[in-house]
Design a protein around this motif. Sequence first.
Motif, short mmCIF file in Angstrom:
data_model
loop_
_atom_site.label_atom_id
_atom_site.label_comp_id
_atom_site.label_asym_id
_atom_site.label_seq_id
_atom_site.Cartn_x
_atom_site.Cartn_y
_atom_site.Cartn_z
N THR A 37 0.84 -1.20 0.00
CA THR A 37 0.00 0.00 0.00
C THR A 37 0.87 1.25 0.00
O THR A 37 2.08 1.17 0.19
N LYS A 38 0.24 2.38 -0.20
CA LYS A 38 0.96 3.65 -0.11
C LYS A 38 0.80 4.19 1.30
O LYS A 38 -0.27 4.11 1.89
N ALA A 39 1.90 4.71 1.83
CA ALA A 39 1.89 5.27 3.17
C ALA A 39 3.02 6.28 3.29
O ALA A 39 3.90 6.34 2.42
N VAL A 40 2.99 7.07 4.35
CA VAL A 40 4.10 7.99 4.63
C VAL A 40 5.26 7.13 5.09
O VAL A 40 5.17 6.42 6.08
N ILE A 41 6.37 7.20 4.34
CA ILE A 41 7.54 6.38 4.67
C ILE A 41 8.68 7.20 5.25
O ILE A 41 9.62 6.64 5.80
N ALA A 42 8.61 8.52 5.11
CA ALA A 42 9.64 9.39 5.67
C ALA A 42 9.06 10.76 5.94
O ALA A 42 8.13 11.20 5.26
N LYS A 43 9.62 11.43 6.96
CA LYS A 43 9.19 12.79 7.30
C LYS A 43 10.40 13.62 7.67
O LYS A 43 11.43 13.10 8.09
N GLY A 44 10.22 14.92 7.54
CA GLY A 44 11.23 15.86 7.99
C GLY A 44 10.57 17.20 8.27
O GLY A 44 9.56 17.54 7.64
N LYS A 45 11.11 17.95 9.21
CA LYS A 45 10.54 19.25 9.56
C LYS A 45 11.68 20.22 9.78
O LYS A 45 12.72 19.85 10.31
N LYS A 46 11.46 21.46 9.32
CA LYS A 46 12.50 22.46 9.50
C LYS A 46 11.89 23.81 9.80
O LYS A 46 11.01 24.29 9.09
N SER A 47 12.40 24.43 10.87
CA SER A 47 12.03 25.80 11.23
C SER A 47 13.21 26.68 10.84
O SER A 47 14.36 26.32 11.09
N THR A 48 12.90 27.81 10.24
CA THR A 48 13.96 28.72 9.79
C THR A 48 13.65 30.12 10.27
O THR A 48 12.49 30.56 10.24
N GLU A 49 14.70 30.80 10.71
CA GLU A 49 14.60 32.23 11.01
C GLU A 49 15.73 32.90 10.24
O GLU A 49 16.89 32.51 10.37
N CYS A 50 15.37 33.84 9.38
CA CYS A 50 16.39 34.49 8.56
C CYS A 50 16.19 36.01 8.60
O CYS A 50 15.13 36.50 8.96
N THR A 51 17.24 36.73 8.22
CA THR A 51 17.21 38.19 8.21
C THR A 51 17.39 38.67 6.78
O THR A 51 18.28 38.20 6.07
#
Length: 185
Positions: free
Chosen positions: A10-24
Amino acid sequence: MLKQLRHIVTKAVIAKGKKSTECTENLRPPNNPSSILGCWVINHTYSAKKVGKFVEVTGKYDINVWYAYNNHSKTAVHSESIPYKERIKLHYRDEDESTGKEEVHIRVIQHPNCIEAIICPDGEKFIITIERELLAEIVGETTICISIHPLDDEEEWDFKDESSSSSSSSSSSSSSSGLESSSFG
């Protein structure tokens, strides 16, 4: 009782990633600003692709700064489009068995947002601090294992046979008083 196992692809979520960024970002308006009256970020667009164990997100957004100049006697809005490129590291639950058919899904947890807007000490430009947060999900094929039980193990359903009759009538009235509603529960 002997259990039988079946494998389902079946199809499923096989990988995840999250990123928070603060830039100027440094923005130079055409007039030397005397004060900032407001700052907002709009028109966020992005696209993403999987590159190895990362997702590369390419996007852009517009920063708009409303400011006063000429010793607070005039106002203007300065707008600039800001491009960005983000690499989000992927975390897999199982081994990475890439088939090349995975789908990349990006969810924006926090759209680009101004958290600080100041005039730099030389008085010629704005220093804008932007935050954003993205979640990447890779959907691909995976195998799940289920246990099969004979049909005689199915639990009994407790229900009564209900029958109903309905009549239809033709009416040209637009009144809602003749309408019946029913809810299923």
